[in-house]
Design an enzyme around this catalytic site. Sequence first.
Site, PDB file in Angstrom:
ATOM      1  N   GLU A  35       0.821  -1.211   0.000  1.00 18.27           N
ATOM      2  CA  GLU A  35       0.000   0.000   0.000  1.00 18.27           C
ATOM      3  C   GLU A  35       0.854   1.260   0.000  1.00 18.27           C
ATOM      4  O   GLU A  35       0.519   2.244  -0.656  1.00 18.27           O
ATOM      5  CB  GLU A  35      -0.961   0.015   1.193  1.00 18.27           C
ATOM      6  CG  GLU A  35      -2.069  -1.032   1.112  1.00 18.27           C
ATOM      7  CD  GLU A  35      -2.994  -0.842  -0.083  1.00 18.27           C
ATOM      8  OE1 GLU A  35      -2.987   0.236  -0.689  1.00 18.27           O
ATOM      9  OE2 GLU A  35      -3.732  -1.789  -0.405  1.00 18.27           O
ATOM     10  N   TYR A  64      -6.278   6.676   4.126  1.00 13.21           N
ATOM     11  CA  TYR A  64      -6.468   5.617   3.135  1.00 13.21           C
ATOM     12  C   TYR A  64      -5.745   4.329   3.570  1.00 13.21           C
ATOM     13  O   TYR A  64      -6.339   3.246   3.607  1.00 13.21           O
ATOM     14  CB  TYR A  64      -5.964   6.045   1.749  1.00 13.21           C
ATOM     15  CG  TYR A  64      -5.779   4.829   0.877  1.00 13.21           C
ATOM     16  CD1 TYR A  64      -6.887   4.215   0.307  1.00 13.21           C
ATOM     17  CD2 TYR A  64      -4.525   4.239   0.713  1.00 13.21           C
ATOM     18  CE1 TYR A  64      -6.753   3.034  -0.422  1.00 13.21           C
ATOM     19  CE2 TYR A  64      -4.389   3.071  -0.011  1.00 13.21           C
ATOM     20  CZ  TYR A  64      -5.490   2.484  -0.575  1.00 13.21           C
ATOM     21  OH  TYR A  64      -5.351   1.313  -1.275  1.00 13.21           O
ATOM     22  N   ASP A 119      -9.518   5.592  -2.141  1.00 13.21           N
ATOM     23  CA  ASP A 119      -8.440   6.132  -2.972  1.00 13.21           C
ATOM     24  C   ASP A 119      -9.052   6.759  -4.225  1.00 13.21           C
ATOM     25  O   ASP A 119     -10.269   6.918  -4.315  1.00 13.21           O
ATOM     26  CB  ASP A 119      -7.462   5.018  -3.336  1.00 13.21           C
ATOM     27  CG  ASP A 119      -8.089   4.010  -4.282  1.00 13.21           C
ATOM     28  OD1 ASP A 119      -9.334   3.982  -4.376  1.00 13.21           O
ATOM     29  OD2 ASP A 119      -7.357   3.268  -4.945  1.00 13.21           O
TER      30      ASP A 119
END
Length: 350
Positions: free
Chosen positions: A41, A124, A142
């Site tokens: 991520e 996020y 996102d």
Amino acid sequence: MTRQRDTSGRLLRWYDHHRRELPWRAPPGRRAEPYRVWLSEIMLQQTTVAAVAPYYRHFLKRWPTIRELAAAELDEVLHAWQGLGYYARARNLHKCARAVSAEHGGRFPEDQAALLALPGIGPYTAAAIAAIAFDQVATPVDGNVERVVARLFAVAEPAPAGKPELRRLAATLTPVRRPGDHAQAMMDLGATICLPRGPLCDGCPLHDDCQAQKQGIAAQLPRRSPKRQRPTRHGVAFWLRDRDGRLLLRRRPEEGLLGGMMEVPGTPWREEPWGKDEAIAHAPATAEWREIAGTVSHVFTHFRLELTVRAAVTEEPIGKGGIWAMPAELGRYALPTAMKKVVRHALAAD
DNA sequence: AAGACGTGGTT
DNA sequence: TAACCAAGTCT
């Protein structure tokens, strides 16, 4: 609520058949390790899957666990990150690994608020780790999810004013069962079907749920706010070699642009082009500086850089915080792409 | 709360 | 070529 549940059900059914194999994904029905979810991520922030994949594989092989990453030197991490961009991510990655090792016993906390408190983890990423690694009812939002939701609910408000509403609407879609798969499905949908330009509505599992599709405005959403244009900045780089052919490099300040990375010394970068004498006042040594023909161009997020290069050979190499390296050994240093261009340009002229 | 912060691929 | 785009965070 029923409508939202049906929507998520259709999405998950589609995901089960069209799920992409990605290096950081666990087999169907399994949870990926928090370390792998986190690493992927962070790398995927503002970065394409294609660009990330080889870096991810390399990092995982070199540092299989977060404890090993925490034990690495920052320079090693920056070196492995070179070329991926947004180097603050690498600095925070390293900082975060050490924080998790020191403060959480080497295991990521499961609580979103605790995740959010870690370096480099924002709203996020905290939600993505909670949903994907821990299967919590969390909603990572996102750019993909914003786009999918803006179309699904025909939200015409442009960012950033419309973002809170998009987050709220996205959360209404998250199911109690398989929230992690739902999160990944939303992102896959945005990445493969609900494309920024030319959405492939015919193949979309949510075609019948989509307000924008009904109104024929899918391709017009989300509305984007006008972007500012990029100024051009100029600089002069000094290609200084000693009599043994070694090249002078220096380390950039820890903070800011290309923080902690190595560079060929040079003038500051400014909008006005440099005159010869004022540029040479910034040179790392007194020498016969000859200009190398041509320029090096590089585009950053918020400005374009035009570099000229001046070369010289020094009789008395002075360290002065600098590092002398043979060009053949440059692979050992964390060089950003802009500096690799300078190196290529200067070596071609030699 | 806008602007800083990289890079490479596509249009 | 220039603009646009990609799984954001920090200040």
